[in-house]
Design a protein around this motif. Sequence first.
Motif, PDB file in Angstrom:
ATOM      1  N   LEU A 171       0.836  -1.204   0.000  1.00 38.53           N
ATOM      2  CA  LEU A 171       0.000   0.000   0.000  1.00 38.53           C
ATOM      3  C   LEU A 171       0.869   1.251   0.000  1.00 38.53           C
ATOM      4  CD1 LEU A 171      -2.669   1.469   0.048  1.00 38.53           C
ATOM      5  CD2 LEU A 171      -2.743   1.118   2.536  1.00 38.53           C
ATOM      6  N   VAL A 172       1.942   1.254   0.779  1.00 38.51           N
ATOM      7  CA  VAL A 172       2.871   2.394   0.787  1.00 38.51           C
ATOM      8  C   VAL A 172       3.501   2.546  -0.595  1.00 38.51           C
ATOM      9  CG1 VAL A 172       5.047   3.274   1.730  1.00 38.51           C
ATOM     10  CG2 VAL A 172       3.305   2.326   3.262  1.00 38.51           C
ATOM     11  N   ARG A 173       3.941   1.433  -1.189  1.00 40.23           N
ATOM     12  CA  ARG A 173       4.552   1.475  -2.527  1.00 40.23           C
ATOM     13  C   ARG A 173       3.584   2.096  -3.545  1.00 40.23           C
ATOM     14  NH1 ARG A 173       8.658  -0.989  -3.550  1.00 40.23           N
ATOM     15  NH2 ARG A 173       8.371  -2.648  -2.017  1.00 40.23           N
ATOM     16  N   ARG A 174       2.350   1.649  -3.531  1.00 39.02           N
ATOM     17  CA  ARG A 174       1.359   2.196  -4.470  1.00 39.02           C
ATOM     18  C   ARG A 174       1.080   3.665  -4.188  1.00 39.02           C
ATOM     19  NH1 ARG A 174      -3.113  -2.683  -5.216  1.00 39.02           N
ATOM     20  NH2 ARG A 174      -1.608  -4.283  -5.833  1.00 39.02           N
ATOM     21  N   THR A 175       1.106   4.031  -2.920  1.00 43.44           N
ATOM     22  CA  THR A 175       0.866   5.429  -2.549  1.00 43.44           C
ATOM     23  C   THR A 175       2.012   6.317  -3.025  1.00 43.44           C
ATOM     24  OG1 THR A 175      -0.429   4.737  -0.625  1.00 43.44           O
ATOM     25  CG2 THR A 175       0.399   7.005  -0.627  1.00 43.44           C
ATOM     26  N   LEU A 190       1.679   9.391  -5.599  1.00 45.46           N
ATOM     27  CA  LEU A 190       2.106  10.758  -5.269  1.00 45.46           C
ATOM     28  C   LEU A 190       3.176  11.275  -6.223  1.00 45.46           C
ATOM     29  CD1 LEU A 190       2.121  10.627  -1.377  1.00 45.46           C
ATOM     30  CD2 LEU A 190       0.489  11.819  -2.862  1.00 45.46           C
ATOM     31  N   LEU A 191       4.048  10.389  -6.705  1.00 43.99           N
ATOM     32  CA  LEU A 191       5.059  10.808  -7.674  1.00 43.99           C
ATOM     33  C   LEU A 191       4.423  11.314  -8.970  1.00 43.99           C
ATOM     34  CD1 LEU A 191       7.826   8.091  -7.194  1.00 43.99           C
ATOM     35  CD2 LEU A 191       8.040  10.557  -6.762  1.00 43.99           C
ATOM     36  N   GLY A 192       3.218  10.872  -9.259  1.00 44.22           N
ATOM     37  CA  GLY A 192       2.489  11.373 -10.423  1.00 44.22           C
ATOM     38  C   GLY A 192       1.862  12.731 -10.195  1.00 44.22           C
ATOM     39  N   HIS A 193       1.895  13.203  -8.946  1.00 47.50           N
ATOM     40  CA  HIS A 193       1.257  14.474  -8.606  1.00 47.50           C
ATOM     41  C   HIS A 193       2.218  15.528  -8.069  1.00 47.50           C
ATOM     42  CE1 HIS A 193      -2.232  11.804  -8.785  1.00 47.50           C
ATOM     43  NE2 HIS A 193      -2.948  12.885  -8.964  1.00 47.50           N
ATOM     44  N   GLU A 212       6.715  16.575  -7.232  1.00 47.34           N
ATOM     45  CA  GLU A 212       8.136  16.281  -7.350  1.00 47.34           C
ATOM     46  C   GLU A 212       8.662  15.692  -6.042  1.00 47.34           C
ATOM     47  OE1 GLU A 212       9.955  16.698 -10.163  1.00 47.34           O
ATOM     48  OE2 GLU A 212       8.097  17.310 -11.140  1.00 47.34           O
ATOM     49  N   VAL A 213       9.752  14.951  -6.130  1.00 42.17           N
ATOM     50  CA  VAL A 213      10.372  14.361  -4.943  1.00 42.17           C
ATOM     51  C   VAL A 213      10.676  15.436  -3.906  1.00 42.17           C
ATOM     52  CG1 VAL A 213      12.474  13.223  -4.109  1.00 42.17           C
ATOM     53  CG2 VAL A 213      11.284  12.335  -6.124  1.00 42.17           C
ATOM     54  N   ALA A 214      11.190  16.566  -4.336  1.00 43.67           N
ATOM     55  CA  ALA A 214      11.562  17.646  -3.409  1.00 43.67           C
ATOM     56  C   ALA A 214      10.362  18.172  -2.628  1.00 43.67           C
ATOM     57  CB  ALA A 214      12.238  18.777  -4.168  1.00 43.67           C
ATOM     58  N   ASP A 215       9.154  17.976  -3.151  1.00 42.42           N
ATOM     59  CA  ASP A 215       7.939  18.491  -2.513  1.00 42.42           C
ATOM     60  C   ASP A 215       7.276  17.488  -1.569  1.00 42.42           C
ATOM     61  OD1 ASP A 215       8.246  20.880  -3.894  1.00 42.42           O
ATOM     62  OD2 ASP A 215       7.072  20.160  -5.589  1.00 42.42           O
ATOM     63  N   PHE A 216       7.837  16.289  -1.434  1.00 44.73           N
ATOM     64  CA  PHE A 216       7.249  15.309  -0.521  1.00 44.73           C
ATOM     65  C   PHE A 216       7.377  15.824   0.911  1.00 44.73           C
ATOM     66  CE2 PHE A 216       6.699  12.396  -3.845  1.00 44.73           C
ATOM     67  CZ  PHE A 216       6.118  11.232  -3.391  1.00 44.73           C
ATOM     68  N   ALA A 248      -8.149  11.357   1.757  1.00 48.71           N
ATOM     69  CA  ALA A 248      -9.054  12.508   1.852  1.00 48.71           C
ATOM     70  C   ALA A 248      -8.726  13.595   0.828  1.00 48.71           C
ATOM     71  CB  ALA A 248      -8.996  13.093   3.259  1.00 48.71           C
ATOM     72  N   GLY A 249      -7.457  13.717   0.455  1.00 52.02           N
ATOM     73  CA  GLY A 249      -7.040  14.832  -0.395  1.00 52.02           C
ATOM     74  C   GLY A 249      -7.084  14.595  -1.887  1.00 52.02           C
ATOM     75  N   TYR A 250      -7.138  13.344  -2.306  1.00 48.13           N
ATOM     76  CA  TYR A 250      -7.100  13.015  -3.734  1.00 48.13           C
ATOM     77  C   TYR A 250      -8.274  12.108  -4.079  1.00 48.13           C
ATOM     78  CZ  TYR A 250      -2.254  14.710  -3.793  1.00 48.13           C
ATOM     79  OH  TYR A 250      -1.121  15.480  -3.693  1.00 48.13           O
ATOM     80  N   PRO A 251      -9.276  12.640  -4.775  1.00 47.77           N
ATOM     81  CA  PRO A 251     -10.444  11.825  -5.108  1.00 47.77           C
ATOM     82  C   PRO A 251     -10.121  10.600  -5.970  1.00 47.77           C
ATOM     83  CG  PRO A 251     -10.848  14.151  -5.616  1.00 47.77           C
ATOM     84  CD  PRO A 251      -9.423  14.022  -5.220  1.00 47.77           C
ATOM     85  N   ASP A 252      -9.043  10.652  -6.745  1.00 48.90           N
ATOM     86  CA  ASP A 252      -8.687   9.536  -7.632  1.00 48.90           C
ATOM     87  C   ASP A 252      -7.726   8.532  -6.991  1.00 48.90           C
ATOM     88  OD1 ASP A 252      -6.684  11.534  -7.643  1.00 48.90           O
ATOM     89  OD2 ASP A 252      -6.061  11.054  -9.696  1.00 48.90           O
ATOM     90  N   TYR A 253      -7.350   8.757  -5.739  1.00 57.26           N
ATOM     91  CA  TYR A 253      -6.370   7.898  -5.065  1.00 57.26           C
ATOM     92  C   TYR A 253      -6.818   6.442  -4.974  1.00 57.26           C
ATOM     93  CZ  TYR A 253      -3.693   5.733  -1.324  1.00 57.26           C
ATOM     94  OH  TYR A 253      -2.946   4.844  -0.584  1.00 57.26           O
ATOM     95  N   LEU A 254      -8.003   6.213  -4.443  1.00 56.90           N
ATOM     96  CA  LEU A 254      -8.447   4.829  -4.233  1.00 56.90           C
ATOM     97  C   LEU A 254      -8.507   4.038  -5.530  1.00 56.90           C
ATOM     98  CD1 LEU A 254     -11.126   5.161  -1.421  1.00 56.90           C
ATOM     99  CD2 LEU A 254      -8.822   4.199  -1.274  1.00 56.90           C
ATOM    100  N   ASP A 255      -9.010   4.647  -6.590  1.00 55.70           N
ATOM    101  CA  ASP A 255      -9.047   3.955  -7.885  1.00 55.70           C
ATOM    102  C   ASP A 255      -7.635   3.610  -8.340  1.00 55.70           C
ATOM    103  OD1 ASP A 255     -11.805   3.981  -8.046  1.00 55.70           O
ATOM    104  OD2 ASP A 255     -11.875   5.832  -9.213  1.00 55.70           O
ATOM    105  N   ALA A 256      -6.697   4.531  -8.115  1.00 57.82           N
ATOM    106  CA  ALA A 256      -5.316   4.311  -8.549  1.00 57.82           C
ATOM    107  C   ALA A 256      -4.661   3.174  -7.776  1.00 57.82           C
ATOM    108  CB  ALA A 256      -4.513   5.602  -8.398  1.00 57.82           C
TER     109      ALA A 256
END
Length: 88
Positions: A49-53, A57-60, A62-66, A77-85
């Motif tokens: 689950l962490v790997r998929r997350t 997030l890398l699709g949304h 940059e690494v520097a912004d993590f 809660a913050g990304y409506p498309d997260y669960l589908d992804a």
Amino acid sequence: MSDPFEIQAQGESEFVVRLRGDGGERESWFRLSPGLREELGLEVDDEELVRRTVRFLLGHQEVADFPDIVEIEDVVAGYPDYLDAVRG
């Protein structure tokens, strides 16, 4: 091609993720509440689950912004498309 990150378990439901990107390396801690996978209907272990997350997030961003700490519930809660992804 391997992922541009490494995941290490740091106890129950907590992982440190070391990411590599154009801006260098970044370390983020990922946390999830016990039972979250079941609550979301996901049949994967916590590390997957962490790997998929991280991939999501890398699709949304940059690494520097993590952020230093990622609460997976906040991503839900913050990304409506997260669960589908992450289910795909």
